[in-house]
Each structure stands twice: as C-alpha cells, then as structure tokens.
Enzyme design. Structure first.
Site, PDB file in Angstrom:
ATOM      1  N   GLY A 242       0.865  -1.173   0.000  1.00 21.60           N
ATOM      2  CA  GLY A 242       0.000   0.000   0.000  1.00 21.60           C
ATOM      3  C   GLY A 242       0.896   1.216   0.000  1.00 21.60           C
ATOM      4  O   GLY A 242       2.042   1.129  -0.417  1.00 21.60           O
ATOM      5  N   SER A 243       0.381   2.353   0.444  1.00 15.75           N
ATOM      6  CA  SER A 243       1.234   3.539   0.526  1.00 15.75           C
ATOM      7  C   SER A 243       0.399   4.758   0.897  1.00 15.75           C
ATOM      8  O   SER A 243      -0.815   4.770   0.708  1.00 15.75           O
ATOM      9  CB  SER A 243       1.941   3.857  -0.810  1.00 15.75           C
ATOM     10  OG  SER A 243       2.752   2.797  -1.225  1.00 15.75           O
ATOM     11  N   ASN A 244       1.096   5.775   1.371  1.00 15.33           N
ATOM     12  CA  ASN A 244       0.568   7.141   1.428  1.00 15.33           C
ATOM     13  C   ASN A 244       1.489   8.031   0.617  1.00 15.33           C
ATOM     14  O   ASN A 244       2.698   7.789   0.550  1.00 15.33           O
ATOM     15  CB  ASN A 244       0.572   7.702   2.856  1.00 15.33           C
ATOM     16  CG  ASN A 244      -0.148   6.831   3.848  1.00 15.33           C
ATOM     17  OD1 ASN A 244      -1.311   6.532   3.695  1.00 15.33           O
ATOM     18  ND2 ASN A 244       0.567   6.425   4.890  1.00 15.33           N
TER      19      ASN A 244
END
Length: 795
Positions: A242-244
């Site tokens: 995932g990631s931000n």
C-alpha cells in the site's frame, strides 16, 4: 574544472576513473579490477561513492556503465535476495528447495515452488519476455533501458566473481549463479504482472479440463459469493502493499515551491524490498531515491527539480472472459459460433530428489484459462464453461522506461508527459511536486479497457455481480463485439489511453492512501472515470480519512516546510482511536462491569501509536477483534454519507454484538501472555536485529495509521515480534531556490539483508528513533560526507 563537467568530456576508462577518484579528497579508493574480463562486461566501469548508512552514489558515462555500477552495488547489499528471485523467474525453485515449500511471495502469489515454477517456466518456454524485448518503442522498451539491463547483469556477475558471500542465507549455495540481461528483464516482467497473471498463478497452473462426465456436473460459481470474494481479494486493507503520498503546491508552502512526502508500505523481507541509491550520468541523468530489488532504475525518488512517489491504485489490472465451450470438446471454445482450439503449453519442472513434473496450461485468444483467483474465488472449468484471464501488463515491459523518464523530468508537466509517452505503470498512482510550486496526482495505469458501457452490454450474470462490487469484469467471451477495443492515444491495444485517466493538478494538496481517486482533494472530488479505476462516493478507509484530515489541515495552516512533512510521518495519530476510544471506554463500563482496568486503560490512552503510548496495545488488539467480528455497517451509529465522506461514519455502537466479547478477549489475551494492559507499545512491538530488540512505533491498517506497521503477533514471543509489511522507503522533499533539493529520507529496514553488514540495521535504529537521513544529492555534499568511501568497479 568541476567534477561533473570533467566527466562530461572524459570517457570513463580506467585512466579517467583514476582522475575522478584522485579528485575526491579523503576518500579511501578501492580498485576492484585486475582479475580479467568477462565477455558480457568487457570495458564496463563505474565509480560508486558510499555515504552515510551505505547509500551508494553511482557515477558512470552511459547507461550500460550505470547499470553495471547499479548491479554491482545491489549485489553487495542484497545478493541472496536477488539470487533467490532469479531462481523464481527461471522456474528453478523446485530443483533447489523442493516442490512443496512456499515462496516468499515477492514475485507472484504462488502457494508453492512447483506452482511458481510451472508458471515462470511457461513464460520462459514461450519466449514471452524475448518477444517484449524485441518490440520497438514506445510499445517496447527503449534502447537506454536495454543497455541498463545489460550493464546491471554484468555488474551483478562481476561482484559475484570478485567477492565472497558472507550472508548466511546463501553462502556456499550452488543456486547463486551469474545472470543475463534476459533474467533482469524477466524479473521486470514478474513485477509488471503482479496484479494480473501473478495474482492468478495457482489458478493458471492448476486449471484442468473436466474429465469424462460422471453424472455430477461441477457447479457454476455463485454470483453473490464470488462478488464478495472478489471484493475481499482487491480490498486495500487485505493487501501486503500500500502507501501514502501527498504533494503540496506552492500555495501552501513557506517559499512558494512544492513539497512531497512519500511513504510506501511494502514488505520488510524478501524480493519486494526497496534499495536506495543515486544514479548519475553527467549531463544526462541525476536522480536519487529507491529501487525495487532487481530493477535497474530509481522507482520512487527526486532530482533537483521534481519529486514523485507512488501509491498502490484501486484500478483492477485484469479481467475475465467467460468461455462457452464447444460441445463435446472442453479445450475448444466458441466465438461468434465458430470453434477455436485452446493452445496447450506443456511445461516440465525439475524437482529436487524426485522425478520431473510435467503439466499442461491452456491458453486462449484472451489469455490463460484459470481455475480461480485464489482459494476463496474458484472458477470451475466445466464441460460447458471455462474462464480466461486477460492481463494487459503481460505485454508491458515499459515500467522502467517510465521511471527513467521521471528521473530526467524537470517539472510535474514532464512527469505527466512521461506517463503519456511510456504508459508503463501497471498498478500504481503517481503523486508529484516540483520546485516551481506545482502538484500532480494521476492514476495512469495500464488497465483493461473495460468501460461501464461495455460492462452493461457484455457482462455475464457473474460479471454483473463482480464488477460493481470489486471492479472485476467478467465478459462474454463468445462474442467478438465484446472485445476490449482501443483508445487512439494508447500505446497498446485493449487498454485505456491517458485521456481517460483521473488527473488532478495544482490544488493545494493531492493525497492518496490506497483508496480511489475520488477524494484526492476533499474540496475537489474527482469523478467521471470508469468503475474499473475505482469507486466514487463510497466509504473511505480510516487511513484515507485520517490522511485527508491531516494534510487538509496542513494546507489550511500554510507556510509548510520539509520539517512539517517529517512531523506528519511520525505524528502516529490513530484515527480509529479518535473516533472510537472515548465511546469504547464509556461502553466498557456496561460491557465489562467487573473489569474496570480495561475501561481505565482505554480511556487514558493518548490516541497515538508512539513507542511509549500506554493503552495502544490493548486498543489495537480489541479493534482487530471487533472489526473482524462486526460488519462495517453495524459498527457505527452514524452511517457513511457521501456528503460528508471524511467525517462519516462515526460514533461507535457499543451495543453491537461482538463489542463486549472483543474487549474481554483482548484483555484476556494480554493477561495470558503476561503483558500489562497499559504496557507501552514499544515494549511489545519490535523487530529483532542481530539478537537485539528494536522497538518500533506505528500501527495497523485497521487503526488508520499513516505510519503503517503490520506486525506478526506472537503472544508467547512477547507481542508483535516482526514487521511483515509497512513503512519502507520514506522521502520528504522540497526546494529552497538553490541548486540542491532539500531532502530527508529513511529506509525503515536498512540497505542490506546480510546480518554481517554494518547497514543491516542502522537505518532501522534511525526509524525506531524517528530520525532521518539528510540526503546528499549535490557533489559538494557527497564529497563532504564523513563516511565517504569510493569504490571503482570494472568488468
């Protein structure tokens, strides 16, 4: 003459390298040549300048030589992980490790070595990657990329010849072998298809035509159950990646220039780790950042004008075609009433201590026949029906060309132009900022061209259930008018062109935390895209809600600097706690009248997941149990509203069945393990490096934590004993008007997987202390490094 100017005019022969290194004051120069040449690396060379924490700054005269230095430096840090991955893409795991052992999951979803080998040997036997390499650009890879791959393989091989392996994971192993540029390309192919064929490896390799009728025909998939399984399969909260990322425009910053904070969440072990470097070809390329292991380019990074990061996107990079089989022949299917035979692909896999295993895969005009997408989503092959998988990224080897274009970009407009030209990103969004104050979000993915109109016209009954819920289209494969078609601006058939993709430019902020593009900026919702890209006006994850709250408040406050990005990364606010802890503490008195300590600890928790936060551990264990037992619609008194998507739903429903049990079970679990309910989080959330515990902050997807930490729970071992995936390579980047970017970086799990390396845990300790590395991008900063070590590498 300035070092970079000199190199622009000098060929990097051995003599030129001597000139270069002589100009580096205080450097300890190690010359690794002198043991003869190998045909694949003859004449190749590079200068590698190591600074603090083992970050290499690789200097070369052209792309082949840059690849050489990069392959050498990656091998020095990660030779065992890399060698293991090359076994995978060559289909040789069963030969060395046995057929039934599990892979590390980094290059496909295969459950066993045999399944992995059957798939990747099939790719190899079919010459799939060779065909892609022979495809002219822009549909195929550029000459520069091919040169990088050639050089990378030569550099990796040169390091193997000239250095002993000290990592116990593969020291003395016969499976650590030289590689070719084709092996490097095969690894790139595996990364490209991770979201498509790579997700369905078991389904591809296990698909079998039905045996003779027995009187008990196989059941067709139930649409409702299949839709629910597809939704879970593609849900961000169930993903291991995932990631931000957030980019701020100059309207929000202290100096009118852009800012970027990238925080990818990736596995901490195995072949999907990031690795840091700077790559420089004077006058051509100068970029710093992180590469996925085995890739030749910087995938996430920055230069002196622009910075970018990626987040895993909600676009579904595959679709299914439901085949109507020819009567009496389950390996033939009908298209417009005409019979087409499937193409058998027979694959033989050598097996350790056993006879070779031979299996046949079945391929169609749409792609391989699949027996399912994971164990929870079976797609039975009956006497009348089969399912074929379409993965447009199986003809996409352009991702590294996209990254290479980013490295040379001078603005966010150049980033957008690179995406339009290369169209190489298979499963990520792009968020970028530049020194002129521009911001950019784009979901420029290689996606099957499934329009909502095509779905309405061509979906089978199964597809009419799966597409709205998950974005997985199931089209009628018996009709040629249900083909995907092409957009005029697409570089390959059957995919969307750039004009159809969600884009947002120059708003005060653009932010993504693995939800769809809709709330990239809460004041400027993105709409009008097809369902396959993601949803509109649906409930957002707690991580998205918390991230939007945080960055919108930052933009509103204004006068932002890189230091503000650093504070956001380690704010460690728990949105679930802000929403639910007070309600839980209040409802606890009724739910557990005989256990006031549980209520007191949750009520006193500071709603953060810092290492010294007391109550965070108890709330986390409770929240995991509560969300597992209680359906989303039953958790909150105030439901989701598209008109207020950041603040709804809210107000915990403590009368929900499962609330009291989740509290009681969480408390009992900790007490049984001898863990005080108010123990500080860091005492029980840690990693072990060289026998020492390193406490780490952060928290889970379900809590909505920006600084994501998904750890393995082992009550007998003392708590969360190892991080499985979460915060990996972090970069906070801005500009101050000078020639050098203002950049702070952090590689949470450190550069090397070798426990004997000094860079096995050094950045992990920085991460635990919430400290950063000041990036050395400009020559003057590299040369001033007190840790400067120079290695001249030659073929």
């Amino acid at each position: 003459m300035h070092l970079r100017t000199r190199l622009k005019h000098l060929a990097l022969t051995g003599a030129a390298l001597a000139v270069v290194t002589a100009s580096l004051p205080g450097a300890a120069v190690a010359d690794s040549g002198g043991r003869g040449h190998h045909p694949s690396d003859r004449g190749l060379s590079a200068v590698i300048r190591y600074t603090e924490y083992g970050v290499p700054h690789i200097l070369a005269k052209d792309y082949a030589n840059l690849g050489f230095g990069t392959g050498w430096a990656q091998a020095a840090d990660q030779v065992c992980t890399l060698a293991d991955g090359f076994l995978t893409v060559n289909g040789e795991r069963s030969r060395h490790f046995g057929p039934d052992a599990a892979t590390d999951g980094s290059l496909s979803s295969a459950a066993t070595n045999l399944s992995s080998d059957l798939y990747f040997r099939g790719v190899r036997d079919a010459g799939t990657v060779e065909d892609l390499l022979a495809t002219p650009p822009p549909a195929g890879p550029s000459r520069d990329l091919r040169e990088l791959m050639r050089g990378w393989a030569a550099g990796y091989n040169a390091w193997l010849r000239k250095n002993p392996i000290t990592d116990p994971a593969c020291a003395g192993a016969d499976w650590v072998r030289p590689v070719t540029a084709l092996d490097v390309a095969r690894r790139g192919f595996a990364v490209s298809v991770l979201g498509g064929q790579g997700r369905a490896v078991d389904g591809i390799t296990a698909a079998r035509p039905p045996a003779a009728p027995t009187g008990t025909p196989a059941e067709a998939p139930d649409p409702a159950r299949t839709a629910a399984a597809a939704r879970d399969l593609f849900a961000a909260e169930n993903a291991t990646m995932g990631s931000n990322a957030v980019a701020f425009s100059g309207a929000t910053t202290a100096n009118g220039r852009g800012l970027l904070l990238g925080n990818p969440h990736y596995p901490w072990q195995g072949g999907r780790r990031f690795w840091q470097s700077q790559q420089t070809i004077p006058g051509e390329l100068n970029v710093s950042g992180a590469s996925l292991l085995g890739t030749t380019v910087v995938n996430i990074g920055f230069n002196d004008k622009v910075a970018w990061s990626h987040t895993v996107a909600t676009g579904v990079p595959l679709n299914l075609h439901q085949l109507t089989l020819a009567p009496g022949d389950p390996t033939s299917y009908l298209v417009d009433g005409r019979t087409e035979r499937m193409t058998p692909r027979t694959v033989t896999v050598p097996v350790k201590d056993g006879a070779p295993v031979t299996r046949t895969q079945w391929w169609t005009r749409y792609g391989p026949v699949v027996g399912g997408l994971g164990p929870q989503l079976p797609l039975p092959w009956t006497t009348t029906t089969a399912y074929a998988l379409n993965d447009p990224n199986a003809v996409n080897l352009r991702g590294s060309d996209t990254a290479l274009g980013f490295g040379k970009a001078r603005s966010t407009q150049d980033i957008a132009d690179t995406l339009k030209r290369t169209q190489g990103l298979p499963w990520v969004n792009t968020i970028a900022a530049d020194s002129s104050g521009h911001s950019l979000f784009t979901q420029a993915q290689v996606l099957p061209r499934i329009t909502d109109e095509l779905d309405r016209r061509c979906s089978t009954p199964l597809g009419r259930a799966t597409y709205p819920s998950s974005g997985v289209a199931v089209l009628d494969g018996s009709r040629s008018d249900c083909a995907l078609g092409s957009d005029p601006d697409a570089v390959q058939a059957g995919v969307f062109g750039p004009a159809r993709m969600p884009v947002l430019r120059d708003t005060p902020y653009v932010e993504n935390s693995n939800d769809s593009a809709w709330l990239t900026n809460a004041d400027r919702p993105l709409t009008g895209y097809e369902r396959i890209f993601g949803t509109v006006a649906t409930q957002r994850s707690l991580r998205t809600r918390g991230g939007v709250e945080d960055v919108a408040a930052m933009a509103e406050r204004g006068r932002l600097t890189v230091a503000d990005l650093q504070r956001q990364q380690f704010a460690n606010r728990a949105p679930a706690g802000d929403l639910a802890a007070a309600d839980a503490a209040e409802g606890c008195a009724t739910a557990l009248p005989g256990d006031p300590e549980v209520c007191r600890v949750i009520g006193a928790w500071d709603r953060t997941v810092d290492t010294d936060s007391r109550g965070a551990l108890l709330f986390d264990r409770f929240w995991r149990k509560f969300t597992a037992a209680v359906k989303p619609a039953d958790r909150w008194k105030v439901p989701f509203s598209p008109a207020d998507p950041v603040r709804t739903p809210h107000t915990l429903d403590t009368a929900a069945p499962g609330f009291a049990k989740a509290l009681a079970d969480a408390a009992a679990e900790l007490r049984a393990a001898g863990i005080p309910l108010d123990a500080p989080l860091g005492a029980h959330q840690f990693v072990v490096r060289n026998g020492q515990r390193i406490p780490v902050s952060g928290g889970t997807e379900s809590l909505g934590i920006w600084n994501k930490t998904e750890s393995v729970w082992d009550a007998a071992g003392g708590g969360y004993v190892e991080v499985a995936h979460g915060t990996s390579h972090v970069q906070a980047v801005g500009w101050d008007g000078g020639r050098c970017p203002v950049a702070r970086t952090l590689l949470a799990y450190s550069q090397s997987s070798n426990p004997a390396s000094p860079h096995h845990s050094d950045q992990t300790r920085l991460y635990a202390g919430e400290r950063w590395v000041t990036s050395r991008f400009c020559e003057k900063d590299i040369l001033r490094s007190p840790a400067l070590r120079v290695v001249v590498v030659r073929g």
